[in-house]
Design an enzyme around this catalytic site. Structure first.
Site, PDB file in Angstrom:
ATOM      1  N   GLY A   1       1.104 -48.741 -17.578  1.00 56.80           N
ATOM      2  CA  GLY A   1       1.205 -47.407 -18.156  1.00 56.80           C
ATOM      3  C   GLY A   1       2.242 -46.593 -17.417  1.00 56.80           C
TER       4      GLY A   1
ATOM      5  N   GLY B   1       1.270 -46.318 -13.631  1.00 50.46           N
ATOM      6  CA  GLY B   1       1.066 -47.495 -12.798  1.00 50.46           C
ATOM      7  C   GLY B   1       0.626 -48.707 -13.586  1.00 50.46           C
TER       8      GLY B   1
ATOM      9  N   ASP C   1      -6.400 -35.720 -20.434  1.00 49.14           N
ATOM     10  CA  ASP C   1      -5.602 -36.664 -21.227  1.00 49.14           C
ATOM     11  C   ASP C   1      -6.520 -37.563 -22.045  1.00 49.14           C
ATOM     12  OD1 ASP C   1      -3.263 -37.664 -22.227  1.00 49.14           O
ATOM     13  OD2 ASP C   1      -2.908 -39.063 -20.593  1.00 49.14           O
TER      14      ASP C   1
END
Length: 694
Positions: A18, A21, A130
């Site tokens: 992602g 990381g 998120d």
């Protein structure tokens, strides 16, 4: 190639990558884990590393079945890593890419899980920031799908002021709340808005404001109403409207979202997927709409600036905290002529500048896309089902109300009686609490009970003759035990650890008790556990706080506990029994009025509770007999033991049964099979007695 992370973990293989990381499958001291290794530039940032260490306690403390738990935060040289639960299943984005649209029932169940996880996090002061399908994992262990929210803390760790100052917004544009775009301080309400967007996407196949340039997406969040979903049942439409309100103060809390979606599940069962045309401007996958104008959602979803065309370039900095009921007139939907489309594209850049001037820090959003959650704001907590584990032996009884009568004549095939009581051998120590019992073979029933120090003891017999009490391997139980037989001659004892309130198991195989092994490492248990076999699956229910939670052990895999959505607030520990594979009946005492309720699970879902017509002050016990009859036993406030069996038909009440016995600790045990039903109690004198049925 294996890679060591710190001194305790080894990363074995890459699971995914992602923006922040790489996620690895790995091993730790307690078994398999997922390891999120953050980018090297993040690991070299001293300010971020310091924040990372400061956040450790808050992130590790998040403990809920709908949250992917964080075991550890590792800072080692150039490595900065989060060690998390390893979830067996895909993420929600993968499922959406495969199915495009979900039916209303699974969509609502998934979002209810996520809402309950958010509620628990908000209660600890943690905001995700998120919430999106990529950050929802679908745990498929045990044959059930349970949604778990992951990546808590990433956005907060990375969101240092010098990283975000006038450069970018933390989060993914399709799921950003209007107040984030306006540059206001995020609260727990931003997670609720994002969850509403996810629910909308699951039901339709696209987000309500997605498509086109990121600036256009951000502008729509602030200025445009939500396109409606024709045919959406009112309870879900109302939840969606409240979640996607422009004003944070008008949104539901995460706990309220979870509760309302759970309550709506029975009405959603069997509804087909919606086929809603894509809005003008399309979805990121390029689908175009068919020309229809969807109706608006109910009151509560309103533009911040009313009375003007949605695409006009105007100042959008308005008061986001004002209530929105009743709603002002809905502005037109995002369906416009080709000329308007062209003009909308030309003003996109101007709109971004206006949003920046109004208070935002909107830069190139894509740099923050992928894996960023963040800060904190308290709300309320809920425990979670997704789908629980438990069930009713009569599938036709799914829709009964809380005071319904029992099901069929088959359940009342025989009414047992208990004409005599006999004492078990005197144990070498003083026992305390109530017993637990399970029939392992046709002529052998096992009984377990703890002593005053919490140490479990066991005996076994045929209803008439019992062996001397045997001390189980060393353990300190904080509550009464549960006992279940997973196979011929095998017995599992379940206990709550006195120190950590977690669930442990000790197995009897080939006549020998093994060591105690922790079965669940997350859910703190209030009261004694209850367990039963449903086919080849062990189902377990516990009281966690005042909620009923369930878990499943199947093929050696433990699912973890999730809240039973249809159960009320409860007092006392629950009882559990099963009549057939795929069915379970939980029995609980409702908080407040002490009514005893039967909570059935059948057809893959928990059903509405049924009041069985008796009240008690102690912990219930229950069993299905070999002849197809159901027996429920519990003590009253004075400790006198009574029972109930179903009537002969749906119109008959539950019939009380007097067992003519009092208990010392308000608890009894029932073991059924091979033509008899044995009831065990610890009497006022402290002796363990048994009454085989006649």
């Amino acid at each position: 190639m294996a890679r060591r992370i710190g001194s305790r973990y080894v990363a074995l293989k890459v699971l995914g990558r992602g923006a922040s990381g790489t996620v690895w499958a790995g091993e730790g001291p307690e078994g398999p884990v997922a390891i999120k290794l953050l980018r090297e530039d993040l690991a070299s940032d001293e300010v971020l590393v310091a924040r990372f260490v400061q956040e450790r306690t808050a992130l590790v403390s998040l403990d809920h079945p709908a949250i992917v738990g964080i075991h550890d935060l590792v800072v080692d040289g150039s490595d900065l890593a989060l060690v998390m639960d390893l979830v067996d299943g895909p993420d929600l984005r993968t499922r959406l890419e495969k199915e495009r649209v979900l039916a209303p029932a699974p969509a609502a169940a998934i979002c209810a899980d996520v809402a309950e996880g958010l509620s628990a996090a908000h209660a600890e002061g943690v905001i995700h920031r998120d919430v999106k399908p990529e950050n929802v994992l679908l745990d498929t262990r045990g044959g059930q799908v349970r949604a778990k929210l992951t990546d808590f803390g990433i956005a907060r760790l990375v969101d240092a002021p010098r990283r975000t100052r006038a450069t970018r917004i933390i989060g993914t544009p399709d799921y950003l709340a209007p107040e984030i775009i306006e540059g206001l301080q995020p609260t727990a309400a931003v997670d609720v808005y994002a969850l509403g967007t996810v629910l909308y996407e699951l039901l339709t196949g696209w987000t309500p404001f997605g498509g086109g340039h990121p600036g256009a997406v951000l502008r729509r969040h602030v200025t445009e109403p939500v396109p409606g979903i024709p045919g959406l049942p009112a309870p879900v439409a109302e939840v969606l409207a409240a979640c996607l309100s422009k004003a944070p103060a008008a949104r539901l809390t995460a706990r309220e979202v979870g509760e309302r979606l759970r309550a709506a599940l029975p009405a959603l069962a069997g509804l087909p997927r919606f086929d809603v045309p894509a809005p003008d401007g399309g979805h990121p996958d390029g689908r175009a709409h068919r020309g229809e104008t969807p109706p608006p959602l109910p009151a509560g979803v309103v533009p911040l600036v009313s009375g003007t065309e949605p695409d006009s370039s105007r100042d959008t900095h308005t008061n986001l905290a004002r209530p929105t009921f009743p709603a002002p007139p809905i502005t037109p939907s995002r369906h416009r002529t080709t000329h308007r489309k062209r003009r909308g594209r030309t003003v996109a850049t101007a709109a971004i500048v206006l949003v920046l001037a109004a208070g935002g820090a909107i830069g190139w959003w894509y740099s923050g896309r992928g894996d960023d959650p963040g800060p904190r704001q308290p709300v309320n907590s809920t425990v979670s089902p997704s789908t629980g584990a438990g069930v009713n032996g009569t599938p036709g009884n799914a829709a009964k109300s809380a005071d319904a009568t029992p099901d069929t004549a088959a359940q009342a095939a025989r009414v047992p009686s208990w004409p005599r009581w006999a004492g078990l051998p005197v144990p070498p120590v003083q026992l305390t609490g109530g017993p637990a019992a399970a029939q392992a073979t046709a002529d052998r029933t096992y009984v377990v009970q703890r002593d005053g120090a919490g140490q479990p003891w066991a005996t076994s017999g045929d209803g008439a003759q019992y062996a001397d009490w045997q001390r189980l391997p060393a353990f300190k139980a904080g509550e009464d035990l549960a006992l279940v037989s997973p196979g011929q001659g095998r017995v599992d004892a379940l206990a709550v650890g006195a120190a950590d309130r977690l669930l442990y198991r000790c197995s009897l195989t080939d006549g020998k008790w093994g060591d105690w092994v922790r079965l669940d490492a997350k859910t703190r248990i209030t009261g004694a556990p209850a367990a039963t076999m449903s086919g080849d699956r062990m189902e377990v229910v516990v009281r966690s706080g005042d909620a009923l939670a369930s878990g499943t052990l199947a093929n050696g895999q433990w699912t973890g506990f999730s809240t039973v959505p249809s159960a009320p607030r409860i007092e006392q520990a629950p009882a559990l029994t099963a009549s057939a594979p795929g069915t379970v009946d939980a029995f609980v005492v409702r908080a407040g009025d002490h009514a005893v309720l039967r909570v059935p699970f059948t057809g893959g879902a928990w059903r509405e509770p049924q009041r069985i017509g008796i009240a008690g002050a102690g912990r219930p016990a229950a069993a299905w007999t070999a002849e197809g009859g159901l027996v429920v036993v519990l003590p009253d406030a004075a400790g006198r033991l009574s029972g109930a069996v179903p009537g002969a038909a749906d119109t008959d009440p539950w019939r009380p049964v007097d067992l003519a016995k009092s208990t010392q600790d308000g608890a009894a045990a029932v073991a059924a099979g091979a033509g008899r039903v044995d009831v065990y109690v610890r009497t006022q004198s402290g002796q363990i007695q048994v009454a085989p049925s006649a």
